[in-house]
Every structure is written in C-alpha cells, then in structure tokens.
Design a protein around this motif. Structure first.
Motif, PDB file in Angstrom:
ATOM      1  N   VAL A  38       0.729  -1.078   0.013  1.00  0.00           N
ATOM      2  CA  VAL A  38      -0.217  -0.004  -0.107  1.00  0.00           C
ATOM      3  C   VAL A  38       0.863   1.220   0.020  1.00  0.00           C
ATOM      4  CG1 VAL A  38      -1.708   1.249   1.242  1.00  0.00           C
ATOM      5  CG2 VAL A  38      -1.700  -1.157   1.519  1.00  0.00           C
ATOM      6  N   SER A  39       0.445   2.183  -1.019  1.00  0.00           N
ATOM      7  CA  SER A  39       1.467   3.432  -0.883  1.00  0.00           C
ATOM      8  C   SER A  39       0.286   4.537  -0.607  1.00  0.00           C
ATOM      9  CB  SER A  39       1.989   3.890  -2.231  1.00  0.00           C
ATOM     10  OG  SER A  39       1.112   3.689  -3.465  1.00  0.00           O
ATOM     11  N   LEU A  40       0.924   5.280   0.131  1.00  0.00           N
ATOM     12  CA  LEU A  40      -0.031   6.364   0.923  1.00  0.00           C
ATOM     13  C   LEU A  40       0.732   7.923   0.711  1.00  0.00           C
ATOM     14  CD1 LEU A  40      -0.074   4.479   4.415  1.00  0.00           C
ATOM     15  CD2 LEU A  40      -2.108   4.605   2.538  1.00  0.00           C
ATOM     16  N   PHE A  41      -0.070   8.758   0.638  1.00  0.00           N
ATOM     17  CA  PHE A  41       0.326  10.421   0.604  1.00  0.00           C
ATOM     18  C   PHE A  41      -0.140  10.708   2.090  1.00  0.00           C
ATOM     19  CE2 PHE A  41       0.318  10.153  -3.778  1.00  0.00           C
ATOM     20  CZ  PHE A  41       1.785  10.519  -3.983  1.00  0.00           C
ATOM     21  N   CYS A  42       0.633  11.318   3.044  1.00  0.00           N
ATOM     22  CA  CYS A  42       0.315  11.889   4.146  1.00  0.00           C
ATOM     23  C   CYS A  42       0.610  13.411   4.199  1.00  0.00           C
ATOM     24  CB  CYS A  42       1.037  11.310   5.536  1.00  0.00           C
ATOM     25  SG  CYS A  42       0.979   9.383   5.114  1.00  0.00           S
ATOM     26  N   THR A  43      -0.432  14.085   4.279  1.00  0.00           N
ATOM     27  CA  THR A  43      -0.211  15.474   4.475  1.00  0.00           C
ATOM     28  C   THR A  43      -1.222  16.253   5.578  1.00  0.00           C
ATOM     29  OG1 THR A  43      -2.130  15.931   2.997  1.00  0.00           O
ATOM     30  CG2 THR A  43       0.028  15.661   1.958  1.00  0.00           C
ATOM     31  N   PRO A  44      -0.727  17.196   6.049  1.00  0.00           N
ATOM     32  CA  PRO A  44      -1.324  17.938   7.422  1.00  0.00           C
ATOM     33  C   PRO A  44      -2.768  18.364   6.814  1.00  0.00           C
ATOM     34  CG  PRO A  44       0.765  18.865   7.292  1.00  0.00           C
ATOM     35  CD  PRO A  44       0.495  18.022   5.916  1.00  0.00           C
ATOM     36  N   GLU A  45      -3.023  18.987   5.372  1.00  0.00           N
ATOM     37  CA  GLU A  45      -4.225  19.377   4.959  1.00  0.00           C
ATOM     38  C   GLU A  45      -5.097  18.359   4.617  1.00  0.00           C
ATOM     39  OE1 GLU A  45      -1.208  19.810   3.219  1.00  0.00           O
ATOM     40  OE2 GLU A  45      -0.672  21.797   4.406  1.00  0.00           O
ATOM     41  N   ASN A  46      -4.867  17.169   4.090  1.00  0.00           N
ATOM     42  CA  ASN A  46      -5.728  16.389   3.744  1.00  0.00           C
ATOM     43  C   ASN A  46      -5.864  14.920   4.409  1.00  0.00           C
ATOM     44  OD1 ASN A  46      -6.785  17.977   1.380  1.00  0.00           O
ATOM     45  ND2 ASN A  46      -4.995  17.385   0.309  1.00  0.00           N
ATOM     46  N   GLY A  47      -4.641  14.678   5.360  1.00  0.00           N
ATOM     47  CA  GLY A  47      -4.609  13.598   6.269  1.00  0.00           C
ATOM     48  C   GLY A  47      -3.970  12.540   5.335  1.00  0.00           C
ATOM     49  N   ILE A  48      -4.244  11.272   5.591  1.00  0.00           N
ATOM     50  CA  ILE A  48      -3.741  10.164   4.881  1.00  0.00           C
ATOM     51  C   ILE A  48      -4.673   9.863   3.614  1.00  0.00           C
ATOM     52  CG2 ILE A  48      -3.148   7.786   4.956  1.00  0.00           C
ATOM     53  CD1 ILE A  48      -2.644   8.257   7.849  1.00  0.00           C
ATOM     54  N   LEU A  49      -4.028   9.519   2.443  1.00  0.00           N
ATOM     55  CA  LEU A  49      -4.680   9.347   1.181  1.00  0.00           C
ATOM     56  C   LEU A  49      -3.961   8.057   0.607  1.00  0.00           C
ATOM     57  CD1 LEU A  49      -4.902  12.788  -0.549  1.00  0.00           C
ATOM     58  CD2 LEU A  49      -6.917  11.664   0.725  1.00  0.00           C
ATOM     59  N   ILE A  50      -4.866   7.110   0.345  1.00  0.00           N
ATOM     60  CA  ILE A  50      -4.348   5.944  -0.385  1.00  0.00           C
ATOM     61  C   ILE A  50      -3.846   6.312  -1.897  1.00  0.00           C
ATOM     62  CG2 ILE A  50      -4.738   3.579  -1.061  1.00  0.00           C
ATOM     63  CD1 ILE A  50      -6.200   2.838   1.324  1.00  0.00           C
ATOM     64  N   GLN A  51      -2.635   5.983  -2.258  1.00  0.00           N
ATOM     65  CA  GLN A  51      -2.393   6.355  -3.852  1.00  0.00           C
ATOM     66  C   GLN A  51      -2.480   5.050  -4.561  1.00  0.00           C
ATOM     67  OE1 GLN A  51       0.839   5.370  -5.419  1.00  0.00           O
ATOM     68  NE2 GLN A  51       0.071   6.658  -7.353  1.00  0.00           N
ATOM     69  N   ASP A  52      -2.013   3.920  -4.005  1.00  0.00           N
ATOM     70  CA  ASP A  52      -2.277   2.528  -4.697  1.00  0.00           C
ATOM     71  C   ASP A  52      -2.163   1.563  -3.903  1.00  0.00           C
ATOM     72  OD1 ASP A  52      -2.242   0.868  -6.982  1.00  0.00           O
ATOM     73  OD2 ASP A  52      -0.117   1.054  -7.326  1.00  0.00           O
ATOM     74  N   SER A  53      -2.704   0.268  -4.273  1.00  0.00           N
ATOM     75  CA  SER A  53      -2.426  -0.696  -3.616  1.00  0.00           C
ATOM     76  C   SER A  53      -2.536  -2.035  -4.470  1.00  0.00           C
ATOM     77  CB  SER A  53      -3.350  -0.965  -2.468  1.00  0.00           C
ATOM     78  OG  SER A  53      -4.756  -1.058  -2.670  1.00  0.00           O
ATOM     79  N   PHE A  54      -1.967  -3.104  -4.177  1.00  0.00           N
ATOM     80  CA  PHE A  54      -1.921  -4.090  -4.863  1.00  0.00           C
ATOM     81  C   PHE A  54      -1.512  -5.463  -4.181  1.00  0.00           C
ATOM     82  CE2 PHE A  54       2.081  -2.028  -5.624  1.00  0.00           C
ATOM     83  CZ  PHE A  54       3.122  -3.177  -5.252  1.00  0.00           C
ATOM     84  N   PRO A  55      -1.932  -6.690  -4.371  1.00  0.00           N
ATOM     85  CA  PRO A  55      -1.370  -7.936  -3.760  1.00  0.00           C
ATOM     86  C   PRO A  55       0.081  -7.844  -4.044  1.00  0.00           C
ATOM     87  CG  PRO A  55      -2.914  -8.416  -5.370  1.00  0.00           C
ATOM     88  CD  PRO A  55      -2.719  -7.039  -5.477  1.00  0.00           C
ATOM     89  N   LEU A  56       0.830  -8.477  -3.156  1.00  0.00           N
ATOM     90  CA  LEU A  56       2.389  -8.711  -3.201  1.00  0.00           C
ATOM     91  C   LEU A  56       2.379  -9.951  -4.296  1.00  0.00           C
ATOM     92  CD1 LEU A  56       5.096  -8.251  -2.103  1.00  0.00           C
ATOM     93  CD2 LEU A  56       4.932  -9.895  -0.544  1.00  0.00           C
TER      94      LEU A  56
END
Length: 103
Positions: A38-56
C-alpha cells in the motif's frame, strides 16, 4: 510525505467459528495468506490518502524499498529465473532483487 508499507492479515486465534480467513476487503474461505503493498500520501491538510495498493506478487518475498518510480522487492529463493512469469511493468534480474514500476 509518501509512505509505502506491506499490509498483512493476522489470523484471530480466539475465533473458533467456521474456517474463514479475513481479507483486506472481505471474509474468504481458507486460502493463502494475503499481503498487500500500500502506498499512501500523508499531508497535514488532507490527512492520509491511499495512492495505490496491490497484492504482493507470489514470486516476491518482501518489500525492500522505494525509489520513485520503482518498488524494490526481494525475490523468493525458490524462484527459477527461466520459469519466472512476471506482471507487465515488472523487471527481474538473476539476482535476489526485483523491481516493479509504480502505477
């Protein structure tokens, strides 16, 4: 900030009900353990947003690191380079490291 992690499903030992396995998205019958990257963007303005996810992918062992635009993984030792089938966008080498391009 950009964060990438492996998400593992842990089985509940106390659950004595029918043999079901929890998934990241649903409850399924017994099967292989599910691991997601799982890849995430973390910002103070928007919190945590999932950018991408895929099975290993099964031929990979663990997430080793990230350097945009690639994820780097260790390869499982039983993988035979001649018989290794990879997904599009995945590059492997005869060594113990493989990389996958980010979506």
């Amino acid at each position: 900030k950009f964060c990438v992690c492996e998400a593992w499903i842990l089985s509940n030992v106390a659950d004595q009900g029918p043999k079901k396995t929890h998934s990241l998205t649903k409850i399924i019958d017994e099967g292989p353990e599910e691991v997601m990257v799982v890849s995430l963007f973390c910002t103070p303005e928007n919190g945590i947003l999932i950018q991408d996810s895929f099975p290993l992918p099964q031929q990979f062992g663990r997430l080793m690191g990230v350097e945009v635009p690639y994820y780097y993984f260790t390869k499982k030792s039983e993988s035979d380079p001649e018989n290794l089938q990879t997904e599009p966008g995945t590059l492997t080498s005869p060594k113990l490291v493989a990389r996958k391009i980010m979506q």
